[in-house]
Write an enzyme that holds these catalytic residues in place. Structure first.
Site, mmCIF file in Angstrom:
data_model
loop_
_atom_site.group_PDB
_atom_site.id
_atom_site.type_symbol
_atom_site.label_atom_id
_atom_site.label_comp_id
_atom_site.label_asym_id
_atom_site.label_seq_id
_atom_site.Cartn_x
_atom_site.Cartn_y
_atom_site.Cartn_z
ATOM 1 N N THR A 12 0.869 -1.177 0.000
ATOM 2 C CA THR A 12 0.000 0.000 0.000
ATOM 3 C C THR A 12 0.912 1.234 0.000
ATOM 4 O O THR A 12 2.043 1.176 0.508
ATOM 5 C CB THR A 12 -0.925 0.033 1.235
ATOM 6 O OG1 THR A 12 -0.133 -0.151 2.397
ATOM 7 C CG2 THR A 12 -1.997 -1.037 1.155
ATOM 8 N N VAL A 29 1.068 4.516 1.348
ATOM 9 C CA VAL A 29 1.565 5.265 2.514
ATOM 10 C C VAL A 29 2.520 4.390 3.326
ATOM 11 O O VAL A 29 3.594 4.832 3.762
ATOM 12 C CB VAL A 29 0.384 5.772 3.381
ATOM 13 C CG1 VAL A 29 0.900 6.472 4.631
ATOM 14 C CG2 VAL A 29 -0.520 6.705 2.584
ATOM 15 N N CYS A 30 2.145 3.130 3.504
ATOM 16 C CA CYS A 30 2.994 2.199 4.266
ATOM 17 C C CYS A 30 4.363 2.047 3.604
ATOM 18 O O CYS A 30 5.386 1.961 4.296
ATOM 19 C CB CYS A 30 2.326 0.830 4.368
ATOM 20 S SG CYS A 30 0.718 0.860 5.161
ATOM 21 N N THR A 31 4.386 2.025 2.301
ATOM 22 C CA THR A 31 5.654 1.884 1.576
ATOM 23 C C THR A 31 6.579 3.052 1.919
ATOM 24 O O THR A 31 7.772 2.860 2.184
ATOM 25 C CB THR A 31 5.380 1.818 0.056
ATOM 26 O OG1 THR A 31 4.537 0.692 -0.191
ATOM 27 C CG2 THR A 31 6.670 1.687 -0.737
ATOM 28 N N LEU A 35 7.826 2.739 5.721
ATOM 29 C CA LEU A 35 8.882 1.758 5.979
ATOM 30 C C LEU A 35 10.189 2.172 5.316
ATOM 31 O O LEU A 35 11.273 1.938 5.861
ATOM 32 C CB LEU A 35 8.428 0.342 5.597
ATOM 33 C CG LEU A 35 7.725 -0.318 6.803
ATOM 34 C CD1 LEU A 35 6.376 0.275 7.115
ATOM 35 C CD2 LEU A 35 7.636 -1.807 6.658
#
Ligand code: BEZ
Length: 210
Positions: free
Chosen positions: A41, A43-45, A48
């Site tokens: 996804t 935003v998560c990318t 992290l």
């Protein structure tokens, strides 16, 4: 429900870096444990990737980082390649595959009215004595501010090491607040850089470790 000051629950987890015991992983370090809603996804990318790029900042502060989502290990492994490729990093911390949600539930990372199936963006800062020092919760649509997370860690470590608190909008290098537990007459011995008494309850001192 976990609250500030509680002992962070220990667990054994399947992670992208093998099976890990959380307490053993932390050792005597500070810890950041954070959840994200799902692999692959956008935003998560970015979150992290940002975490990986801050490796030296976490190391400088003696902080070990661990991420979590309820995806599988296989999914994590594939997604890590995408993070590395798109964010120009090497993911350098474990990501938990919490398929059965045991850890997510223990840490209150599931907020059923926000999502029935996915973790929200929870983040915990854990001190070396394993007490929870910071809890933040963001919605899936808002990526966290990792500069702010480092700022809070700096503040927590100043409190732990020097008995100072930090005022609103404090930034590294700015004056700190002498904690109320210290009597004004005891300040000179403890704070050789001096202090200013604005009110009996509001005593400022230069940042002790600068
Ligand atoms: C994201 O990481 O981009 C995301 C994940 C779940 C819902 C919305 C956004």
């Amino acid at each position: 429900m976990l609250r500030l000051g509680d002992i962070a629950p220990n667990f054994t987890a399947q992670t992208s870096e093998g099976e890990l015991d959380f307490y053993e992983y932390l050792g005597n370090s500070w810890g950041v444990l954070f959840s994200h809603p799902a692999d692959y996804t956008p935003v998560c990318t970015t979150e992290l990737g940002r975490t990986a790029s801050l490796k030296s900042e976490f190391k400088k502060r003696n902080v070990k980082v661990m991420a979590l989502s309820v995806d599988t290990l296989e999914s994590h492994q594939g997604w890590i390649k995408d993070i590395n490729e798109t964010q120009g990093v090497e993911v350098n911390f474990p990501i938990i595959a919490d398929k059965d949600k045991t850890i997510s539930e223990a840490y209150g990372m599931m907020h059923p009215n926000a999502s029935a199936t996915l973790t929200v963006r929870s983040l915990f800062v854990i001190a070396p004595d394993k007490t929870v020092k910071l809890m933040i919760t963001y919605p899936a649509s808002t990526g966290r501010n990792f500069t702010e997370i480092l700022r809070v860690i700096d503040s927590l470590q100043l409190t732990a090491n020097y008995s100072v608190a930090t005022p609103a909008d404090w930034k590294d290098g700015e004056d700190c607040v002498v904690v109320p537990a210290i009597k004004t007459e005891d300040i000179p011995a403890k704070f050789p850089k001096g202090f200013t008494e604005i009110k009996p309850y509001l005593r400022m001192t230069p940042q002790p470790n600068k």
